[in-house]
Design a protein around this motif. Structure first.
Motif, PDB file in Angstrom:
ATOM      1  N   GLU A  23       0.841  -1.199   0.000  1.00  0.00           N
ATOM      2  CA  GLU A  23       0.000   0.000   0.000  1.00  0.00           C
ATOM      3  C   GLU A  23       0.870   1.241   0.000  1.00  0.00           C
ATOM      4  O   GLU A  23       1.897   1.288   0.674  1.00  0.00           O
ATOM      5  CB  GLU A  23      -0.918   0.043   1.233  1.00  0.00           C
ATOM      6  N   LEU A  24       0.431   2.236  -0.759  1.00  0.00           N
ATOM      7  CA  LEU A  24       1.070   3.546  -0.779  1.00  0.00           C
ATOM      8  C   LEU A  24      -0.010   4.559  -0.422  1.00  0.00           C
ATOM      9  O   LEU A  24      -0.912   4.822  -1.221  1.00  0.00           O
ATOM     10  CB  LEU A  24       1.660   3.835  -2.165  1.00  0.00           C
ATOM     11  N   ARG A  25       0.063   5.103   0.777  1.00  0.00           N
ATOM     12  CA  ARG A  25      -1.045   5.906   1.297  1.00  0.00           C
ATOM     13  C   ARG A  25      -0.849   7.414   1.151  1.00  0.00           C
ATOM     14  O   ARG A  25      -1.703   8.181   1.600  1.00  0.00           O
ATOM     15  CB  ARG A  25      -1.276   5.562   2.770  1.00  0.00           C
ATOM     16  N   VAL A  26       0.233   7.839   0.576  1.00  0.00           N
ATOM     17  CA  VAL A  26       0.468   9.270   0.347  1.00  0.00           C
ATOM     18  C   VAL A  26       1.016   9.457  -1.053  1.00  0.00           C
ATOM     19  O   VAL A  26       1.410   8.489  -1.718  1.00  0.00           O
ATOM     20  CB  VAL A  26       1.462   9.857   1.372  1.00  0.00           C
ATOM     21  N   ASP A  27       1.048  10.691  -1.495  1.00  0.00           N
ATOM     22  CA  ASP A  27       1.648  11.020  -2.784  1.00  0.00           C
ATOM     23  C   ASP A  27       2.707  12.094  -2.575  1.00  0.00           C
ATOM     24  O   ASP A  27       2.784  12.720  -1.512  1.00  0.00           O
ATOM     25  CB  ASP A  27       0.584  11.517  -3.760  1.00  0.00           C
ATOM     26  N   GLU A  28       3.501  12.291  -3.579  1.00  0.00           N
ATOM     27  CA  GLU A  28       4.550  13.302  -3.500  1.00  0.00           C
ATOM     28  C   GLU A  28       3.931  14.678  -3.275  1.00  0.00           C
ATOM     29  O   GLU A  28       2.967  15.052  -3.932  1.00  0.00           O
ATOM     30  CB  GLU A  28       5.389  13.286  -4.781  1.00  0.00           C
ATOM     31  N   GLY A  29       4.493  15.405  -2.325  1.00  0.00           N
ATOM     32  CA  GLY A  29       3.969  16.731  -2.006  1.00  0.00           C
ATOM     33  C   GLY A  29       2.865  16.732  -0.977  1.00  0.00           C
ATOM     34  O   GLY A  29       2.376  17.814  -0.608  1.00  0.00           O
ATOM     35  N   SER A  30       2.460  15.548  -0.493  1.00  0.00           N
ATOM     36  CA  SER A  30       1.398  15.494   0.510  1.00  0.00           C
ATOM     37  C   SER A  30       1.875  16.080   1.835  1.00  0.00           C
ATOM     38  O   SER A  30       3.024  15.900   2.232  1.00  0.00           O
ATOM     39  CB  SER A  30       0.956  14.040   0.729  1.00  0.00           C
ATOM     40  N   VAL A  31       0.978  16.762   2.506  1.00  0.00           N
ATOM     41  CA  VAL A  31       1.247  17.262   3.850  1.00  0.00           C
ATOM     42  C   VAL A  31       0.821  16.177   4.836  1.00  0.00           C
ATOM     43  O   VAL A  31      -0.328  15.724   4.808  1.00  0.00           O
ATOM     44  CB  VAL A  31       0.477  18.566   4.127  1.00  0.00           C
ATOM     45  N   VAL A  32       1.739  15.739   5.675  1.00  0.00           N
ATOM     46  CA  VAL A  32       1.470  14.621   6.574  1.00  0.00           C
ATOM     47  C   VAL A  32       1.696  15.044   8.021  1.00  0.00           C
ATOM     48  O   VAL A  32       2.375  16.030   8.297  1.00  0.00           O
ATOM     49  CB  VAL A  32       2.361  13.410   6.238  1.00  0.00           C
ATOM     50  N   ARG A  33       1.099  14.268   8.922  1.00  0.00           N
ATOM     51  CA  ARG A  33       1.249  14.495  10.352  1.00  0.00           C
ATOM     52  C   ARG A  33       2.120  13.407  10.965  1.00  0.00           C
ATOM     53  O   ARG A  33       2.259  12.311  10.418  1.00  0.00           O
ATOM     54  CB  ARG A  33      -0.119  14.504  11.033  1.00  0.00           C
ATOM     55  N   ARG A  34       2.669  13.727  12.100  1.00  0.00           N
ATOM     56  CA  ARG A  34       3.490  12.746  12.804  1.00  0.00           C
ATOM     57  C   ARG A  34       2.665  11.511  13.141  1.00  0.00           C
ATOM     58  O   ARG A  34       1.560  11.615  13.660  1.00  0.00           O
ATOM     59  CB  ARG A  34       4.044  13.370  14.081  1.00  0.00           C
ATOM     60  N   GLY A  35       3.203  10.330  12.836  1.00  0.00           N
ATOM     61  CA  GLY A  35       2.527   9.068  13.103  1.00  0.00           C
ATOM     62  C   GLY A  35       1.631   8.599  11.975  1.00  0.00           C
ATOM     63  O   GLY A  35       1.126   7.475  12.019  1.00  0.00           O
ATOM     64  N   GLN A  36       1.438   9.402  10.943  1.00  0.00           N
ATOM     65  CA  GLN A  36       0.588   9.012   9.818  1.00  0.00           C
ATOM     66  C   GLN A  36       1.280   7.925   8.996  1.00  0.00           C
ATOM     67  O   GLN A  36       2.478   7.980   8.741  1.00  0.00           O
ATOM     68  CB  GLN A  36       0.293  10.231   8.944  1.00  0.00           C
ATOM     69  N   VAL A  37       0.506   6.910   8.583  1.00  0.00           N
ATOM     70  CA  VAL A  37       1.054   5.799   7.806  1.00  0.00           C
ATOM     71  C   VAL A  37       1.322   6.267   6.378  1.00  0.00           C
ATOM     72  O   VAL A  37       0.443   6.819   5.714  1.00  0.00           O
ATOM     73  CB  VAL A  37       0.100   4.598   7.805  1.00  0.00           C
ATOM     74  N   LEU A  38       2.544   6.023   5.918  1.00  0.00           N
ATOM     75  CA  LEU A  38       2.943   6.404   4.566  1.00  0.00           C
ATOM     76  C   LEU A  38       2.962   5.206   3.623  1.00  0.00           C
ATOM     77  O   LEU A  38       2.483   5.285   2.492  1.00  0.00           O
ATOM     78  CB  LEU A  38       4.335   7.052   4.589  1.00  0.00           C
TER      79      LEU A  38
END
Length: 387
Positions: A75-90
């Motif tokens: 699984e790939l749960r983010v994309d390039e340039g995504s704003v993420v939070r600490r602990g978020q699964v990538l």
């Protein structure tokens, strides 16, 4: 040989021209026909400017994301340039083998716990029997050893269970900080491992940006002279950042650090300014120009066209009181606005310098100040004397 009238007249005209030319040259040499030049009087003046330095922009923290376990990305749960939070699964790495290993570890713990309990009961029974002298001390010691071994096996099984749980949790790769996801070279189906040279991605903390630039030893000394050598970093004003498109970043930054070492190869030292980045306009890996405001109330400014260069040294022609010019070496600041130089040494207030046609001058040559300019200077001198 007789000269005809037709030949005598051209010869006489040529001799007259030579005579007039020689007389004119003599007058020029004696100052009778000295050429006029524009001259200026050097005066101290206030000056504000920006010193510019190429800079590299980086996030406050750029963290490479690497897997702790090997496997295929499912699984790939983010994309390039995504704003993420600490602990978020990538990323999610294939969990099947690690969940199976976790199940085995849990079972081993149960078995080891049961064996340890059995060994404990046996050891307690042996103690009672030995107290009644039914068994020997040897039999009791064997039972105690078996119990100790069972407890060690239980501890080992529990440690393996912790490791199995960690490996299972590592299949879900999370972000260690709030930030922005960078390039993602791996996609679903890619095989990754902790030994991979390329990270899964990079997460940059862009809440604040570090802007790195270099200054030469001379430029640092100029800053120290401008703002005081004692802890001058704390006295520096806020700096500006020019972006790659030529626009000025709307927020000011602060210079926070300067390297304590001068690079012997480049003769420069690294410095770092920090800029707030609430709107995420700045990106890690970008470039720009740091603009440091400078000010002087006693700057000696001269036009760049008034100087000439010999072997990387700057010179001007100073006009003496006897109307002769003297070639004078000057040192200038690193400031360059494309029009003027700020003189650090070689000139003083009140000196007069030639500002045009310096390439036609020679040391000791006599000149005249341009007519209208000369009258203006005479009037200014007269007014100064009357005062």
């Amino acid at each position: 040989m007789k000269l005809t009238k037709n030949l005598i007249q051209p010869i006489a005209a040529a001799m007259l021209c030579v005579f007039l030319f020689s007389c004119g040259g003599k007058n020029a040499q004696t100052g009778g026909m000295a050429r006029e030049y524009a001259v200026m009087t050097v005066k101290p003046d206030s000056m504000e400017w920006y010193s510019n330095y190429p800079a590299a922009i980086k996030g406050k923290r750029d963290i490479e994301i690497r897997p702790n376990v090997s496997g295929f990305i499912t699984e790939l749960r983010v994309d390039e340039g995504s704003v993420v939070r600490r602990g978020q699964v990538l990323f999610v790495i294939d969990t099947v083998p690690y969940k199976a290993a976790l199940k085995v570890a849990e079972t081993n713990v149960e078995v080891a716990r049961a064996n340890a309990e059995t060994a404990r009961l046996t050891a307690e029974n042996k103690r009672e029997l030995q107290r009644r002298d039914i068994i020997s001390e040897y039999d009791l010691q064997m039972a105690e050893n078996s119990y100790a071994s069972a407890k060690a096996q239980l501890a080992q099984a529990e440690a393996q269970l912790v490791n199995a749980r960690n490996n299972d949790s590592y299949t879900r790769v999370t972000s260690p900080l709030d930030g922005v996801v960078g390039e993602i070279p791996f996609r679903v189906g890619s095989l990754v491992s902790p030994s991979s040279a390329t990270p899964l991605t990079t997460v940059s903390d862009n809440s604040e940006m570090y802007v790195y630039f270099s200054m030469t030893e001379r430029q640092i000394l100029e800053l120290a002279a401008q703002y005081g050598a004692d802890n001058f970093l704390s006295k520096l004003p806020a700096v500006s950042l020019k972006l790659s498109d030529g626009s000025i970043y709307p927020l000011k930054g602060e210079i926070e650090t300067v390297s304590g070492i001068i690079d012997t190869q480049t003769g420069s030292s690294n410095m770092r300014a920090t800029f707030a980045n609430p709107h995420k306009l700045l990106r890690s890996g970008g470039s720009g120009v740091i603009m440091i405001p400078m000010k002087s109330d006693h700057a000696l400014l001269i036009p760049q066209k008034a100087t000439y260069e010999i072997q990387d040294k700057k010179f001007v022609y100073v006009l003496n009181d006897d109307s002769t010019v003297k070639s004078t070496e000057i040192t200038i600041s690193s400031i360059d606005n494309g029009k003027d130089y700020m003189v650090l040494s070689g000139l003083k207030a009140g000196d007069r310098i030639v500002v045009e046609g310096v390439n036609t001058l020679k040391d000791g040559m006599t000149i005249q100040v341009a007519g209208a300019q000369a009258q203006g200077q005479e009037q200014a001198q007269a007014q100064a004397q009357n005062k």
